[in-house]
Motif scaffolding. Structure first.
Motif, PDB file in Angstrom:
ATOM      1  N   VAL A 159      19.544  16.856 -25.797  1.00  0.00           N
ATOM      2  CA  VAL A 159      18.843  15.582 -25.625  1.00  0.00           C
ATOM      3  C   VAL A 159      18.096  15.236 -26.916  1.00  0.00           C
ATOM      4  O   VAL A 159      17.394  16.082 -27.481  1.00  0.00           O
ATOM      5  N   HIS A 205      13.492  14.727 -19.859  1.00  0.00           N
ATOM      6  CA  HIS A 205      14.867  14.288 -19.584  1.00  0.00           C
ATOM      7  C   HIS A 205      15.804  15.499 -19.512  1.00  0.00           C
ATOM      8  O   HIS A 205      16.641  15.601 -18.610  1.00  0.00           O
ATOM      9  N   TYR A 206      15.649  16.423 -20.442  1.00  0.00           N
ATOM     10  CA  TYR A 206      16.484  17.635 -20.494  1.00  0.00           C
ATOM     11  C   TYR A 206      16.333  18.462 -19.211  1.00  0.00           C
ATOM     12  O   TYR A 206      17.306  18.991 -18.682  1.00  0.00           O
ATOM     13  N   ALA A 208      15.384  12.391 -28.228  1.00  0.00           N
ATOM     14  CA  ALA A 208      14.508  11.264 -27.874  1.00  0.00           C
ATOM     15  C   ALA A 208      13.698  10.863 -29.097  1.00  0.00           C
ATOM     16  O   ALA A 208      13.440  11.687 -29.977  1.00  0.00           O
ATOM     17  N   LEU A 264      15.997   7.319 -25.483  1.00  0.00           N
ATOM     18  CA  LEU A 264      16.968   8.345 -25.846  1.00  0.00           C
ATOM     19  C   LEU A 264      17.781   7.846 -27.025  1.00  0.00           C
ATOM     20  O   LEU A 264      18.077   6.663 -27.123  1.00  0.00           O
ATOM     21  N   ASN A 315      14.708  10.284 -15.957  1.00  0.00           N
ATOM     22  CA  ASN A 315      16.033   9.837 -16.355  1.00  0.00           C
ATOM     23  C   ASN A 315      15.841   8.622 -17.254  1.00  0.00           C
ATOM     24  O   ASN A 315      15.733   7.506 -16.784  1.00  0.00           O
ATOM     25  N   LEU A 335      27.060  11.416 -25.765  1.00  0.00           N
ATOM     26  CA  LEU A 335      26.381  12.534 -25.127  1.00  0.00           C
ATOM     27  C   LEU A 335      26.891  13.807 -25.785  1.00  0.00           C
ATOM     28  O   LEU A 335      28.091  14.034 -25.874  1.00  0.00           O
ATOM     29  N   ALA A 376      11.920  14.055 -24.464  1.00  0.00           N
ATOM     30  CA  ALA A 376      13.154  14.841 -24.584  1.00  0.00           C
ATOM     31  C   ALA A 376      13.166  15.993 -23.572  1.00  0.00           C
ATOM     32  O   ALA A 376      14.177  16.243 -22.913  1.00  0.00           O
ATOM     33  N   LYS A 379      17.695  21.486 -27.017  1.00  0.00           N
ATOM     34  CA  LYS A 379      18.966  22.073 -26.581  1.00  0.00           C
ATOM     35  C   LYS A 379      18.729  23.541 -26.212  1.00  0.00           C
ATOM     36  O   LYS A 379      17.671  24.094 -26.509  1.00  0.00           O
ATOM     37  N   MET A 406      23.875  19.608 -22.015  1.00  0.00           N
ATOM     38  CA  MET A 406      23.625  18.454 -22.870  1.00  0.00           C
ATOM     39  C   MET A 406      22.439  18.696 -23.799  1.00  0.00           C
ATOM     40  O   MET A 406      21.423  19.233 -23.383  1.00  0.00           O
TER      41      MET A 406
END
Length: 549
Positions: free
Chosen positions: A43, A239-240, A45, A529, A245, A30, A236, A80, A41
């Motif tokens: 991410v 999830h970000y 994908a 991911l 999840n 991670l 991505a 990010k 974090m």
């Protein structure tokens, strides 16, 4: 041994809700960014490209099915924060910044995103715009708004005020590198392709001979790069933002209802973004395989996207996406992958990709002008598609029932051309395998025949003469089960399915005919991911790793 991890409260507020609880067999890295006193974090994908083996054109209409294979060619999206911290006055901001980078195309675009209406304003030149990513971004944030309560919406607002930094990268297999290989004086072989660095920069097609400057079009190999890219970006972002999840990897196919539900949200948002960006509601098989992996697919009813189409005309994006998420998505998908000891090969003849929308338009025009003949051709195609599917499923079952007989038959057939296959089958169990192999071949020949008929009637090159010669030669090569033009056909890559270790025969034949064998193979995995930036570079200067052994 699994290990647990305690995170400080300052970190938890910035991590998507419910971090994944992964099986201990996964090793996960991670990557975190320092933001003030907290960490955020990054991410990564990825989603696969596809090959539509059966169902070209027919898949556009329910209830016709198609077999779509996902591949090892993957598109990556890295999401990010753009800034390390929010400014003290940021609570009053109505806009945030978004940066989109495509290193392969040497493009960088800056946007302003309205946090209230989710509208995007491009601050860069219009040439560098990417509608697929733009809609993916708007719809992913709209999905967060539609699914979050007041507290989560406030957290979302804080997260978005840090800006978004999105990077997209596609495997070399999505693009044509023939020119670069030839320019280097290298042979047209997979080894030459493998010598290129990953994520090689992409050249653009030349201007028209008339001197008119068209929008640059990247030469592609027909693996569905826009669908894979859209899916990776949506996954991505979702999830970000904590909307879904996703697991680090869905082992081949869907595992468990929870994972399935999360992927369903990715699927709906990716389909919606892809269709609206294209300006039409396609069959969606490319997005479905990018999300779920290899499958037998029947399309959704186009009406499920009516709200999203209305939002283009003025309905609020959040409301539209809320409706789309609640709509009755009636697509069907069934697990499918090639039987054991079979390999998917793709070859690039070097004539450049075809324009699928214009070919589809020509087929629809023909259907209207000649309903009787078109219906008859479609019926024959549908029957042959079903027959091929049945024979491949039979082969998978035979491999389960008696693997030794199956393996022996496949190995024997792999060293002979198809007319000799019945001679090399000794045992009755082996004969059953050969019978199914020959049935699959015959079904493919009927499919090709009717695809050619349809192309001639519609006035388009679905299987042009040059491809016919190439496919006939390929099918007459030792160990080849079948060969065809994937999807809508035209001058895109051709595919072959080979038995046992016979792939090298095809690669040799193709190379002698100036056809470049690509490094693409079937990989039944869908979106997942990734544990790292695929370029294997540090995503951030201050990255820390957490390993779950």
């Amino acid at each position: 041994m699994g290990s647990s991890l305690l995170l400080p409260p300052s970190l938890l507020a910035f991590i998507p809700a419910n971090p994944p609880h992964l099986p201990t067999r996964y090793k996960v890295t991670l990557l975190y960014h320092k933001i003030g006193d907290s960490l955020q974090m990054a991410v990564v994908a990825s989603a696969p490209g596809k090959v539509l083996m059966t169902g070209g054109y027919l898949i556009l209409e329910r209830p016709n099915a198609g077999i779509v294979l996902s591949t090892n060619a993957r598109f990556y999206a890295i999401v990010k924060p753009l800034y390390e911290e929010t400014k003290p006055e940021s609570w009053a901001w109505a806009w945030t910044d978004v940066k989109l980078t495509s290193p392969q195309m040497a493009r960088e675009s800056m946007y302003k995103l309205s946090l209230k209406h989710l509208l995007l304003q491009c601050a860069s030149s219009s040439d560098s715009r990417n509608p697929f990513v733009e809609y993916a971004l708007q719809y992913a944030i709209a999905a967060a708004h539609a699914r979050f309560d007041k507290t989560k919406k406030e957290e979302l607002q804080k997260l978005l005020l840090l800006g978004l930094d999105i990077t997209i990268l596609g495997c070399n297999e999505f693009y044509s590198y023939r020119n670069q290989i030839e320019a280097r004086g290298l042979p047209l072989t997979p080894e030459s392709l493998a010598s290129l660095p990953p994520f090689t920069s992409i050249t653009f097609n030349a201007e028209e001979s008339s001197g008119t400057k068209n929008k640059p079009e990247v030469a592609k190999t027909g693996l569905g790069s826009s669908a894979a890219m859209t899916t990776a970006v949506v996954a991505a972002l979702l999830h970000y933002l904590g909307v879904v999840n996703l697991p680090a990897e869905v082992n081949g196919h869907l595992q468990g209802n929870k994972v399935s539900e999360e992927l369903d949200v990715v699927h709906i948002i990716a389909q919606t973004a892809h269709c609206i960006a294209q300006g039409k509601v396609g069959s969606g098989f490319d997005v479905s395989s990018a999300v779920y992996g290899s499958q037998r697919y029947v399309r959704f009813s186009p009406e499920v996207l009516s709200s999203a189409q209305d939002s283009v005309q003025g309905m609020s994006i959040e409301e539209a996406i809320g409706d789309v998420l609640k709509a009755n998505w009636d697509h069907e998908r069934t697990k499918f992958s090639l039987p054991p000891m079979m390999t998917l090969l793709l070859g690039e003849p070097g004539t450049g990709g075809s324009s699928t929308p214009s070919m589809v338009g020509a087929v629809k025009k023909w259907q209207k002008s000649d309903p009787q003949n078109s219906l008859e051709t479609w019926k024959k195609l549908s029957e042959a598609n079903s027959a091929l599917e049945m024979h491949l499923n039979t082969l998978s079952k035979l491999a389960e029932i008696n693997y030794d007989a199956y393996r022996s038959a496949i190995n024997n057939c792999s060293t002979h051309t198809s007319e000799k296959w019945t001679e090399v089958a000794v045992e009755p169990n082996e004969m059953e395998v050969v019978k199914a192999l020959l049935g699959a071949r015959d079904a493919m020949l009927v499919i090709r025949c009717n695809m050619r008929k349809m192309g001639e009637a519609a006035g388009i090159p679905i299987e042009p003469e040059s491809q016919t010669q190439l496919l006939d030669t390929t099918m007459n090569t030792k160990g080849v089960l079948l060969a065809g033009v994937p999807g809508a056909g035209g001058f895109d890559a051709v595919f072959a399915i080979t038995l046992g270790a016979s792939s090298s025969n095809v690669i040799e034949v193709w190379s002698s005919l100036s056809v470049l064998a690509l490094l693409v193979r079937e990989d039944p995995r869908g979106v997942c991911l990734e544990s790292n930036d695929p370029r294997a570079a540090e995503i951030t200067g201050a990255a820390s790793s957490i390993h779950i052994e």
